[in-house]
Design a protein around this motif. Structure first.
Motif, PDB file in Angstrom:
ATOM      1  N   GLU A  74     -24.451 -94.107 -47.589  1.00 55.02           N
ATOM      2  CA  GLU A  74     -25.133 -94.675 -48.762  1.00 55.02           C
ATOM      3  C   GLU A  74     -26.416 -95.394 -48.338  1.00 55.02           C
ATOM      4  OE1 GLU A  74     -21.461 -95.655 -51.809  1.00 55.02           O
ATOM      5  OE2 GLU A  74     -21.773 -96.965 -50.090  1.00 55.02           O
ATOM      6  N   LYS A  75     -26.354 -96.112 -47.240  1.00 55.43           N
ATOM      7  CA  LYS A  75     -27.559 -96.783 -46.727  1.00 55.43           C
ATOM      8  C   LYS A  75     -28.630 -95.762 -46.352  1.00 55.43           C
ATOM      9  CE  LYS A  75     -25.453-100.997 -44.854  1.00 55.43           C
ATOM     10  NZ  LYS A  75     -25.226-101.781 -43.630  1.00 55.43           N
ATOM     11  N   LEU A  76     -28.212 -94.658 -45.736  1.00 55.75           N
ATOM     12  CA  LEU A  76     -29.151 -93.617 -45.348  1.00 55.75           C
ATOM     13  C   LEU A  76     -29.777 -92.965 -46.579  1.00 55.75           C
ATOM     14  CD1 LEU A  76     -30.459 -92.003 -43.069  1.00 55.75           C
ATOM     15  CD2 LEU A  76     -28.465 -90.480 -43.102  1.00 55.75           C
ATOM     16  N   PHE A  77     -28.971 -92.717 -47.601  1.00 56.89           N
ATOM     17  CA  PHE A  77     -29.485 -92.151 -48.842  1.00 56.89           C
ATOM     18  C   PHE A  77     -30.532 -93.086 -49.456  1.00 56.89           C
ATOM     19  CE2 PHE A  77     -29.058 -91.552 -53.517  1.00 56.89           C
ATOM     20  CZ  PHE A  77     -29.576 -90.271 -53.579  1.00 56.89           C
ATOM     21  N   ASP A  97     -36.793-103.342 -32.161  1.00 56.07           N
ATOM     22  CA  ASP A  97     -37.132-103.969 -33.439  1.00 56.07           C
ATOM     23  C   ASP A  97     -36.211-105.165 -33.638  1.00 56.07           C
ATOM     24  OD1 ASP A  97     -38.788-102.726 -36.126  1.00 56.07           O
ATOM     25  OD2 ASP A  97     -37.427-104.400 -36.475  1.00 56.07           O
ATOM     26  N   ILE A  98     -36.742-106.198 -34.270  1.00 55.72           N
ATOM     27  CA  ILE A  98     -35.975-107.427 -34.483  1.00 55.72           C
ATOM     28  C   ILE A  98     -35.048-107.325 -35.689  1.00 55.72           C
ATOM     29  CG2 ILE A  98     -37.710-108.579 -35.933  1.00 55.72           C
ATOM     30  CD1 ILE A  98     -37.053-111.169 -34.368  1.00 55.72           C
ATOM     31  N   ASN A  99     -35.325-106.353 -36.576  1.00 53.86           N
ATOM     32  CA  ASN A  99     -34.587-106.240 -37.827  1.00 53.86           C
ATOM     33  C   ASN A  99     -33.337-105.391 -37.630  1.00 53.86           C
ATOM     34  OD1 ASN A  99     -33.780-105.002 -40.427  1.00 53.86           O
ATOM     35  ND2 ASN A  99     -35.525-106.137 -41.248  1.00 53.86           N
ATOM     36  N   ASN A 100     -32.167-106.022 -37.778  1.00 53.58           N
ATOM     37  CA  ASN A 100     -30.902-105.340 -37.530  1.00 53.58           C
ATOM     38  C   ASN A 100     -30.695-104.154 -38.466  1.00 53.58           C
ATOM     39  OD1 ASN A 100     -28.258-105.196 -36.162  1.00 53.58           O
ATOM     40  ND2 ASN A 100     -27.492-105.612 -38.219  1.00 53.58           N
ATOM     41  N   GLU A 101     -31.060-104.303 -39.739  1.00 53.27           N
ATOM     42  CA  GLU A 101     -30.872-103.215 -40.697  1.00 53.27           C
ATOM     43  C   GLU A 101     -31.740-102.005 -40.343  1.00 53.27           C
ATOM     44  OE1 GLU A 101     -30.974-102.392 -45.513  1.00 53.27           O
ATOM     45  OE2 GLU A 101     -31.101-104.456 -44.765  1.00 53.27           O
ATOM     46  N   ILE A 102     -32.989-102.265 -39.941  1.00 56.66           N
ATOM     47  CA  ILE A 102     -33.879-101.171 -39.521  1.00 56.66           C
ATOM     48  C   ILE A 102     -33.291-100.457 -38.310  1.00 56.66           C
ATOM     49  CG2 ILE A 102     -36.099-100.701 -38.395  1.00 56.66           C
ATOM     50  CD1 ILE A 102     -37.371-102.684 -40.366  1.00 56.66           C
ATOM     51  N   ILE A 155     -39.991-100.463 -35.007  1.00 50.28           N
ATOM     52  CA  ILE A 155     -39.543 -99.138 -35.456  1.00 50.28           C
ATOM     53  C   ILE A 155     -40.128 -98.751 -36.814  1.00 50.28           C
ATOM     54  CG2 ILE A 155     -37.506 -97.800 -36.164  1.00 50.28           C
ATOM     55  CD1 ILE A 155     -35.923 -99.382 -34.002  1.00 50.28           C
ATOM     56  N   GLY A 156     -40.163 -99.672 -37.744  1.00 47.49           N
ATOM     57  CA  GLY A 156     -40.643 -99.335 -39.092  1.00 47.49           C
ATOM     58  C   GLY A 156     -39.791 -98.247 -39.706  1.00 47.49           C
ATOM     59  N   THR A 157     -40.413 -97.152 -40.152  1.00 49.56           N
ATOM     60  CA  THR A 157     -39.652 -96.035 -40.730  1.00 49.56           C
ATOM     61  C   THR A 157     -38.986 -95.189 -39.646  1.00 49.56           C
ATOM     62  OG1 THR A 157     -41.533 -94.522 -40.707  1.00 49.56           O
ATOM     63  CG2 THR A 157     -41.222 -95.866 -42.703  1.00 49.56           C
ATOM     64  N   GLY A 158     -39.456 -95.318 -38.412  1.00 47.18           N
ATOM     65  CA  GLY A 158     -38.896 -94.544 -37.304  1.00 47.18           C
ATOM     66  C   GLY A 158     -39.567 -93.203 -37.082  1.00 47.18           C
ATOM     67  N   ASP A 159     -40.550 -92.851 -37.926  1.00 49.29           N
ATOM     68  CA  ASP A 159     -41.213 -91.551 -37.773  1.00 49.29           C
ATOM     69  C   ASP A 159     -41.928 -91.427 -36.431  1.00 49.29           C
ATOM     70  OD1 ASP A 159     -40.356 -90.784 -40.257  1.00 49.29           O
ATOM     71  OD2 ASP A 159     -42.262 -91.155 -41.268  1.00 49.29           O
ATOM     72  N   TRP A 160     -42.592 -92.503 -36.004  1.00 42.32           N
ATOM     73  CA  TRP A 160     -43.298 -92.489 -34.721  1.00 42.32           C
ATOM     74  C   TRP A 160     -42.314 -92.320 -33.574  1.00 42.32           C
ATOM     75  CZ3 TRP A 160     -47.516 -91.487 -32.279  1.00 42.32           C
ATOM     76  CH2 TRP A 160     -47.797 -92.060 -31.028  1.00 42.32           C
ATOM     77  N   ASP A 161     -41.202 -93.047 -33.629  1.00 42.90           N
ATOM     78  CA  ASP A 161     -40.173 -92.954 -32.589  1.00 42.90           C
ATOM     79  C   ASP A 161     -39.576 -91.544 -32.554  1.00 42.90           C
ATOM     80  OD1 ASP A 161     -39.522 -96.170 -32.020  1.00 42.90           O
ATOM     81  OD2 ASP A 161     -40.209 -95.713 -34.041  1.00 42.90           O
TER      82      ASP A 161
END
Length: 197
Positions: free
Chosen positions: A5-8, A79-84, A56-62
């Motif tokens: 659900e989070k991924l969606f 990245d410092i943001n656990n959810e990201i 990381i942001g959206t992760g597209d670069w990674d």
């Protein structure tokens, strides 16, 4: 909410009114193209190469860096943001990325990050502004690099001063090897620098 659900929700947010207009704009696509082409043309992938991306942001670069390395090297994403971090790692696993990132949910300022491990560290987009401290962030990025490593630094000229970067470098032994300005879209001018430790 489970991880699927989070991924969606993550996929939906990429096209939301807040993000979708920018993500599909010529300025965004141009910036992504130039930045990806820059790393491909400027650096050589060697066996065992170690690359780190900060923010990381959206992760597209990674994602792109993992493909660029073609299994010859590894990428670490910080990245410092656990959810990201959580959704990025899960997304790469669900999408079957062939060379996924090792994700570190940490601040760039954490003292227990790996020192002098990486051949290339990338710092792109708004990541440096989000840290709130240009000099300290750059110090931390350089501490991640091995003695012959490179920092690839890309940022919007409106929000990150190239002059401040050059002033910082004058106080160090780091060498600015390339400085490229991109102003095809005056509303989103940016620069990319290659800096040797």
């Amino acid at each position: 909410m489970n991880m699927d659900e989070k991924l969606f929700n993550y996929y939906l947010e990429l096209k939301s009114p807040e993000a979708g207009e920018w993500n599909s704009s010529p300025q965004c696509i141009h910036t992504e193209l130039i930045t990806r082409d820059y790393v491909r043309r400027t650096f050589t992938v060697t066996d065992g190469i170690q690359v780190c991306n900060v923010g990381i942001g959206t992760g597209d670069w990674d994602d792109y860096l993992g493909y660029w390395l073609k299994g010859k090297g590894n990428i670490t994403s910080i990245d410092i943001n656990n959810e990201i971090c959580e959704i990025f790692a899960y997304r790469q696993q669900r999408e079957g990325h062939p060379n996924p990132s090792k994700v570190l949910c940490k601040s760039i300022f954490d003292s227990d990050l790996p020192k002098e491990k990486f051949d290339i560290v990338t710092l792109i987009g708004s990541a440096i502004n989000e840290t709130g401290d240009l000099e300290r962030c750059l110090d931390s990025c350089f501490s991640l690099l091995n003695t012959s490593g490179y920092l690839m630094f890309m940022a919007n000229l409106k929000y990150s001063s190239l002059e401040l970067l050059e002033e910082y470098l004058k106080q160090t032994n780091y060498q600015l090897e390339q400085k490229n300005l991109y102003e095809a879209f005056p509303e989103y001018p940016f620069f990319i620098c290659k800096i040797k430790k």
